[in-house]
Design a protein around this motif. Sequence first.
Motif, mmCIF file in Angstrom:
data_model
loop_
_atom_site.group_PDB
_atom_site.id
_atom_site.type_symbol
_atom_site.label_atom_id
_atom_site.label_comp_id
_atom_site.label_asym_id
_atom_site.label_seq_id
_atom_site.Cartn_x
_atom_site.Cartn_y
_atom_site.Cartn_z
ATOM 1 N N GLN A 1 0.834 -1.186 0.000
ATOM 2 C CA GLN A 1 0.000 0.000 0.000
ATOM 3 C C GLN A 1 0.878 1.249 0.000
ATOM 4 O OE1 GLN A 1 -2.268 -0.624 3.666
ATOM 5 N NE2 GLN A 1 -1.086 0.977 4.688
ATOM 6 N N ARG A 2 0.267 2.387 -0.315
ATOM 7 C CA ARG A 2 0.994 3.649 -0.423
ATOM 8 C C ARG A 2 1.772 3.933 0.870
ATOM 9 N NH1 ARG A 2 0.530 9.268 0.306
ATOM 10 N NH2 ARG A 2 1.036 10.519 -1.546
ATOM 11 N N GLY A 3 3.038 4.240 0.713
ATOM 12 C CA GLY A 3 3.875 4.583 1.852
ATOM 13 C C GLY A 3 4.704 3.444 2.393
ATOM 14 N N ASP A 4 4.468 2.223 1.939
ATOM 15 C CA ASP A 4 5.284 1.093 2.381
ATOM 16 C C ASP A 4 6.723 1.262 1.906
ATOM 17 O OD1 ASP A 4 3.203 -0.171 3.657
ATOM 18 O OD2 ASP A 4 2.841 -1.638 2.060
ATOM 19 N N LEU A 5 7.656 0.796 2.723
ATOM 20 C CA LEU A 5 9.066 0.747 2.346
ATOM 21 C C LEU A 5 9.374 -0.677 1.896
ATOM 22 C CD1 LEU A 5 10.600 2.732 5.353
ATOM 23 C CD2 LEU A 5 9.598 3.613 3.239
ATOM 24 N N LEU A 6 9.873 -0.818 0.681
ATOM 25 C CA LEU A 6 10.100 -2.125 0.076
ATOM 26 C C LEU A 6 11.597 -2.383 -0.010
ATOM 27 C CD1 LEU A 6 7.562 -1.737 -2.873
ATOM 28 C CD2 LEU A 6 7.109 -2.468 -0.513
ATOM 29 N N TYR A 7 12.041 -3.490 0.586
ATOM 30 C CA TYR A 7 13.472 -3.771 0.669
ATOM 31 C C TYR A 7 13.845 -5.025 -0.108
ATOM 32 C CZ TYR A 7 13.730 -0.166 4.207
ATOM 33 O OH TYR A 7 13.672 1.047 4.853
ATOM 34 N N TRP A 8 14.772 -4.843 -1.040
ATOM 35 C CA TRP A 8 15.436 -5.929 -1.742
ATOM 36 C C TRP A 8 16.875 -6.002 -1.232
ATOM 37 C CZ3 TRP A 8 11.992 -2.602 -4.061
ATOM 38 C CH2 TRP A 8 10.951 -3.170 -4.813
ATOM 39 N N PRO A 9 17.644 -7.016 -1.591
ATOM 40 C CA PRO A 9 19.063 -7.021 -1.206
ATOM 41 C C PRO A 9 19.778 -5.786 -1.776
ATOM 42 C CG PRO A 9 18.397 -9.186 -1.991
ATOM 43 C CD PRO A 9 17.253 -8.265 -2.289
ATOM 44 N N GLY A 10 20.204 -4.892 -0.892
ATOM 45 C CA GLY A 10 20.942 -3.714 -1.313
ATOM 46 C C GLY A 10 20.112 -2.622 -1.942
ATOM 47 N N HIS A 11 18.792 -2.652 -1.795
ATOM 48 C CA HIS A 11 17.973 -1.628 -2.445
ATOM 49 C C HIS A 11 16.676 -1.410 -1.665
ATOM 50 C CE1 HIS A 11 16.850 1.015 -5.692
ATOM 51 N NE2 HIS A 11 15.690 0.408 -5.833
ATOM 52 N N VAL A 12 16.149 -0.157 -1.772
ATOM 53 C CA VAL A 12 14.883 0.175 -1.140
ATOM 54 C C VAL A 12 14.095 1.085 -2.069
ATOM 55 C CG1 VAL A 12 15.903 2.143 0.112
ATOM 56 C CG2 VAL A 12 13.766 1.128 0.929
ATOM 57 N N ALA A 13 12.773 0.933 -2.044
ATOM 58 C CA ALA A 13 11.875 1.777 -2.818
ATOM 59 C C ALA A 13 10.662 2.111 -1.976
ATOM 60 C CB ALA A 13 11.454 1.077 -4.113
ATOM 61 N N LEU A 14 9.947 3.148 -2.389
ATOM 62 C CA LEU A 14 8.712 3.564 -1.729
ATOM 63 C C LEU A 14 7.534 3.111 -2.575
ATOM 64 C CD1 LEU A 14 10.170 7.038 -1.138
ATOM 65 C CD2 LEU A 14 9.119 5.829 0.760
ATOM 66 N N ALA A 15 6.574 2.447 -1.950
ATOM 67 C CA ALA A 15 5.383 2.014 -2.676
ATOM 68 C C ALA A 15 4.446 3.196 -2.890
ATOM 69 C CB ALA A 15 4.670 0.905 -1.914
ATOM 70 N N LEU A 16 4.015 3.378 -4.145
ATOM 71 C CA LEU A 16 3.017 4.390 -4.464
ATOM 72 C C LEU A 16 1.612 3.816 -4.328
ATOM 73 C CD1 LEU A 16 4.743 5.989 -7.570
ATOM 74 C CD2 LEU A 16 4.730 6.832 -5.222
ATOM 75 N N ASP A 17 1.505 2.525 -4.610
ATOM 76 C CA ASP A 17 0.273 1.759 -4.447
ATOM 77 C C ASP A 17 0.678 0.292 -4.541
ATOM 78 O OD1 ASP A 17 0.549 1.200 -7.247
ATOM 79 O OD2 ASP A 17 -0.658 2.961 -7.739
ATOM 80 N N ALA A 18 -0.258 -0.587 -4.806
ATOM 81 C CA ALA A 18 0.071 -2.017 -4.859
ATOM 82 C C ALA A 18 0.922 -2.383 -6.064
ATOM 83 C CB ALA A 18 -1.220 -2.839 -4.868
ATOM 84 N N GLU A 19 0.930 -1.523 -7.098
ATOM 85 C CA GLU A 19 1.574 -1.904 -8.351
ATOM 86 C C GLU A 19 2.762 -1.051 -8.757
ATOM 87 O OE1 GLU A 19 0.662 -4.635 -9.619
ATOM 88 O OE2 GLU A 19 -1.127 -4.884 -8.363
ATOM 89 N N ARG A 20 2.924 0.153 -8.174
ATOM 90 C CA ARG A 20 3.984 1.042 -8.630
ATOM 91 C C ARG A 20 4.849 1.496 -7.459
ATOM 92 N NH1 ARG A 20 4.055 2.612 -13.647
ATOM 93 N NH2 ARG A 20 5.292 4.470 -13.182
ATOM 94 N N VAL A 21 6.119 1.830 -7.770
ATOM 95 C CA VAL A 21 7.063 2.275 -6.750
ATOM 96 C C VAL A 21 7.763 3.539 -7.226
ATOM 97 C CG1 VAL A 21 7.449 -0.117 -6.017
ATOM 98 C CG2 VAL A 21 9.075 0.976 -7.582
ATOM 99 N N LEU A 22 8.352 4.232 -6.275
ATOM 100 C CA LEU A 22 9.197 5.395 -6.516
ATOM 101 C C LEU A 22 10.543 5.095 -5.886
ATOM 102 C CD1 LEU A 22 9.698 8.491 -7.134
ATOM 103 C CD2 LEU A 22 8.745 8.930 -4.876
#
Length: 284
Positions: free
Chosen positions: A228-249
């Motif tokens: 959901q919007r505002g979630d912090l998404l973490y991969w190995p060595g990377h982070v993104a901000l969720a804009l919604d369920a399908e898109r990231v910034l």
Amino acid sequence: MTDAPLDPRLHAYRADLADARLRGRVEAQRFTEGSPATLCVGCADLKPMPSAQAGNDSQLLFGERLRVFDRTDGWAWVQNESDGYVGWVRESTLGPLRAAPDHRVAALRTPLLPEPDVKAPPLDLLSFASVLRVTRYSGSYAEIEGGGWIFAAHLAPSDKADSDYIATARRFLGLPYLWGGRSSLGLDCSALVQLALGAAGLVLPRDSDQQETCEASGRQLPPDAQRQRGDLLYWPGHVALALDAERVLHATGGPMLVVEEPFAAIDARVQVERGRGLRCIRRP
């Protein structure tokens, strides 16, 4: 001594010298209390060794308070009191400790002027999240401690939090990706998250692996949870901000920009590059 070694990114210790607060936790030939200082330029590179040829681990911003543990050949070994990061910075960028800041730069960047005049040649450029103390106002400008004037509308009180950190992060769209960067002239994925959430009053560590395991990043959710919007998404060595369920910034080294893109695209790319997809979701 503790069994697990302390993270040298967040604790100032070497074989020959260490922060006195670490006495009994690390071994060193000498311990020092260090001395306080303030960064007095718009932005300065923080390096793992005292060399201009060394890569950047992070950056320091104007007004950040530092503790200086060592000085050698024009370099200073410091710890940033804002996020605890340790490294080497050019000694010429340091100034004396000043009064506690009461404002921060809220514009992406703003000129520091020698007088309250739009035509005055700038002394420096201060980036988003730089901190300072206002001493007086003249018309539309604020004079700051240490000298110089800033357009007052580009400032916000230190205790005033931005209500929407996603909206804050979106202001960085199109800016260049810069490894170790932490300013509005260029920044990396974890710095984008740190700066955006910092403006909302949430203090996060500097690097993505530190953020991923930090309680300040919010409640931890499994990678298959509904995003959901505002979630912090973490991969190995990377982070993104969720804009919604399908898109990231995020700030990414692919296009070397801060961009929006589909979650599925980045997840597939990271799986190819690093052998696994999304590792963790944090919900502030």
